[in-house]
Design a protein around this motif. Structure first.
Motif, PDB file in Angstrom:
ATOM      1  N   ASN A  92       3.968 -40.703 -49.976  1.00 55.11           N
ATOM      2  CA  ASN A  92       4.165 -39.834 -48.824  1.00 55.11           C
ATOM      3  C   ASN A  92       2.942 -39.758 -47.922  1.00 55.11           C
ATOM      4  O   ASN A  92       2.972 -39.099 -46.902  1.00 55.11           O
ATOM      5  N   PHE A  93       1.845 -40.412 -48.331  1.00 56.16           N
ATOM      6  CA  PHE A  93       0.634 -40.341 -47.516  1.00 56.16           C
ATOM      7  C   PHE A  93       0.942 -40.903 -46.128  1.00 56.16           C
ATOM      8  O   PHE A  93       1.424 -42.028 -45.999  1.00 56.16           O
ATOM      9  N   PRO A  94       0.694 -40.111 -45.083  1.00 54.33           N
ATOM     10  CA  PRO A  94       1.093 -40.563 -43.754  1.00 54.33           C
ATOM     11  C   PRO A  94       0.113 -41.586 -43.198  1.00 54.33           C
ATOM     12  O   PRO A  94      -0.898 -41.237 -42.608  1.00 54.33           O
ATOM     13  N   ILE A  95       0.424 -42.868 -43.392  1.00 52.58           N
ATOM     14  CA  ILE A  95      -0.434 -43.906 -42.831  1.00 52.58           C
ATOM     15  C   ILE A  95       0.429 -45.120 -42.559  1.00 52.58           C
ATOM     16  O   ILE A  95       1.322 -45.453 -43.342  1.00 52.58           O
ATOM     17  N   THR A  96       0.195 -45.747 -41.418  1.00 53.06           N
ATOM     18  CA  THR A  96       0.958 -46.953 -41.105  1.00 53.06           C
ATOM     19  C   THR A  96       0.203 -48.164 -41.650  1.00 53.06           C
ATOM     20  O   THR A  96      -0.978 -48.086 -41.995  1.00 53.06           O
ATOM     21  N   ALA A 139       5.641 -47.366 -42.198  1.00 53.30           N
ATOM     22  CA  ALA A 139       4.923 -46.468 -43.101  1.00 53.30           C
ATOM     23  C   ALA A 139       4.538 -47.260 -44.341  1.00 53.30           C
ATOM     24  O   ALA A 139       5.383 -47.938 -44.937  1.00 53.30           O
ATOM     25  N   LEU A 140       3.257 -47.196 -44.718  1.00 44.91           N
ATOM     26  CA  LEU A 140       2.794 -47.950 -45.888  1.00 44.91           C
ATOM     27  C   LEU A 140       3.570 -47.540 -47.137  1.00 44.91           C
ATOM     28  O   LEU A 140       3.933 -48.376 -47.972  1.00 44.91           O
ATOM     29  N   GLY A 141       3.852 -46.232 -47.262  1.00 45.71           N
ATOM     30  CA  GLY A 141       4.546 -45.718 -48.440  1.00 45.71           C
ATOM     31  C   GLY A 141       5.975 -46.229 -48.565  1.00 45.71           C
ATOM     32  O   GLY A 141       6.548 -46.193 -49.634  1.00 45.71           O
ATOM     33  N   GLY A 142       6.538 -46.729 -47.458  1.00 48.41           N
ATOM     34  CA  GLY A 142       7.917 -47.197 -47.500  1.00 48.41           C
ATOM     35  C   GLY A 142       8.052 -48.642 -47.935  1.00 48.41           C
ATOM     36  O   GLY A 142       9.164 -49.140 -48.126  1.00 48.41           O
TER      37      GLY A 142
END
Ligand SMILES: Nc1ncnc2c1ncn2[C@@H]1O[C@H](COP(=O)(O)OP(=O)(O)OP(=O)(O)O)[C@@H](O)[C@H]1O
Ligand SMILES: [Mg+2]
Lengths: 260, 273
Positions: A92-96, A139-142
């Motif tokens: 969930n960390f918000p980073i692209t 999104a990296l987390g995705g």
């Protein structure tokens, strides 16, 4: 005569109460592609952290770029690209993807300097190199684990490093992607003349590509061309008596009793 | 509604609230991402103990709040680095110990001191011009430093070890972040109070966290939400004669639950599984 870029001289590293690497002597030349193998807990990750100057030697010395590892400064570290062993990423960390790769530029830029268009180009180039350019705003987390791994390789590349430390880059990645990652690393070695230290458990996959293999289990058991290192007697010493045999150039982990 | 803006005390409190809302929410982004949420709470109680001590011995409260706050965050930092104990445990101990100190100092005072309680619950409507100047100065310092080191702060929030390995002075940046947390808490003491400042640091940043996948956008959203709830809370408290601290925090909390309901991250989890 190529230049030595990393020199272990009787170096010992450890943690309170644990010796992780003992009496290691090893020279790595500029532009060399070295594979590091050894069982779990044999000190492979510790070797990487030592080269980054994140640990002090308990004995002996380790020189990187002609600098003692305990004196390594930020500008030295910026010249070493590092792919850590797969950790846990907070999904969930918000980073692209692009934001994560841009972080590779931060150390090289130094304090108080903002990333410019040029840094963005370098980061995009690195994404291109790992085939992730289409995901730059995702999104990296995705992403899947393998895709994240490629993004982290891109971040290491965005540093434009001279030395690349890869701690199990293909663990948890599907077979096709594994091969493309290994191909990528080989290309980087050939085209950019990077010095590469690659840690892996997959001996057969890297065997055809590396200049030298290093066999570790706290101590250095062997360092040399793959054919010299992958000898049954040596491997048995390191991995345990019954478990490893070599057959037709392949190292196979087998149950010894099965053959008797 | 408009004529109240003509009062000088109203202008002061709105400006103070907006500043506090902005500073708390920006620092909150790094606090939330770096997993330091409870550090804010612990520091707030330590700073309050500093205020109580100042009233007890007759010294100026803000400098002592800064000293108590800084000592506590630095101890927290050392404990996290050494990693002997889980951070929530060590902060829990510090947090209650500093609260005990505060209660002890208050108990030692002769009689009831309403001003001390003002720092516990905050009273933005009674901010004096000197206090506003102090808030402005500290806010500018905190925001300026955050801006100057933003790329390093983002990196250590994402992965401190990786930041260190790739040539960012991550340890020093980590202590810088802790120091800024302590200063932010002190900035906010008079407006929202020691109990609620924690909410001002956590809530806008967590609300923004629900709304985006991008670091830079998260910060922009957090500031917007922080300033909006601080200013909105002050207006509500004036119009309906409510205590200002709770009005600000409850408004922010409402926005937080709205964001949880509307979160694109939540939608992603539902659709992708
Ligand atoms: N942070 C730490 N604190 C204490 N001991 C540690 C720490 N990290 C590693 N060790 C110890 O150092 C030794 C070497 O660990 P290291 O992580 O280098 O092994 P590795 O070869 O990378 O293993 P793996 O194949 O599982 O990744 C182990 O005995 C381990 O217990
Ligand atoms: Mg390892």
């Amino acid at each position: 005569m190529t230049k030595t870029i990393i020199r272990f001289a009787h170096a010992t590293f450890g943690f309170p109460g644990v010796i992780a690497l003992q009496d290691i002597s090893l020279d790595i030349a500029e532009g060399e592609f070295v594979g590091v193998i050894g069982p779990n807990g044999s000190g492979k990750t510790t070797l990487c952290r030592a080269v980054l100057g994140l640990m002090e030697p308990m004995g002996g010395s380790l020189q990187i770029f002609d600098c003692a590892c305990q004196e390594l400064r930020c500008h030295h570290r910026a010249r070493i690209g590092y792919l850590p062993q797969k950790g846990t990423l907070d999904r969930n960390f918000p980073i692209t993807v692009l934001e994560a790769v841009m972080m590779g530029r931060y150390g090289a830029l130094g304090l108080f300097r903002r990333p410019t268009g040029r840094d963005r180009e370098i980061a995009l180039d690195a994404l291109n190199n790992v085939g992730m350019q289409d995901h730059r705003d995702s999104a990296l987390g995705g992403l899947s684990g393998g895709q994240q791994q490629r993004v982290f390789i891109a971040r290491a590349l965005a540093q434009q490093p001279e030395v690349l430390l890869l701690d199990e880059p293909t663990t948890g990645i599907d077979i096709t992607t594994q091969h493309s990652v290994v191909d990528l690393i080989r290309r980087l070695h050939q085209d950019l003349k990077l010095t590469i230290l690659l840690i892996t458990h997959d001996i057969n996959m890297i065997r055809p590509h590396v200049d030298r293999l290093v066999l570790l289990k706290t101590r250095l058991y062997a360092a040399g061309p793959p054919d010299e290192v992958l000898r049954p007697d040596l491997l048995r010493q390191v991995y345990g008596k019954d478990l490893v045999i070599t057959e037709k150039d392949l190292v196979i982990v087998e149950d010894y009793h099965h053959h008797r | 509604m408009v004529e109240m803006l003509a009062y000088e005390f109203m202008q002061r409190s709105l400006l103070a609230a907006a500043l506090v809302g902005a500073v708390c929410s920006v620092i909150g982004v790094f606090v939330v991402l770096r997993g330091l949420a409870f550090v804010g709470a612990g520091t707030a109680h330590a700073a309050f103990a500093g205020v109580a001590f100042a009233y007890l011995v007759g010294l100026p409260p803000l400098p002592l709040a800064v000293v108590f706050g800084l000592v506590t965050v630095w101890i927290t930092g050392v404990m996290e680095e050494q990693g002997r104990m889980k951070l929530d445990v060590s902060i829990g101990i510090l947090y209650t110990a500093t609260m005990a100190l505060a209660i002890l100092f208050i108990g030692l005072m002769k009689g009831y001191n309403a001003e001390v309680y003002g720092y516990l619950f905050g009273s933005v409507l009674s901010v004096t011009p000197e206090e506003l100047r102090a808030i402005l100065l500290l806010s500018l310092i905190v925001m300026g430093v955050l801006l100057a080191f933003s790329k390093e702060l983002y990196f250590i929030a994402f992965d401190q070890e990786m930041a260190e390995a790739s040539g960012v002075p991550a340890r020093r940046i980590f202590y810088l972040l802790l120091t800024l947390v302590a200063l932010t808490v002190v900035v906010s003491l008079k407006t929202v109070g020691a109990i609620l400042v924690f909410a001002m640091i956590l809530i806008p940043a967590s609300t923004a966290y629900q709304l985006t996948h991008s670091l830079s956008r998260m910060t922009a959203y957090a500031v917007t939400i922080g300033v909006a709830s601080a200013v909105g809370g002050v207006l509500l408290s004036y119009v309906w004669d409510l205590p200002s601290g709770p009005a600000i925090v409850l408004l922010a909390t409402t926005l937080f639950f709205l964001s949880v309901l509307l979160s694109p991250k939540r939608l992603r989890r539902v659709t992708v599984g």
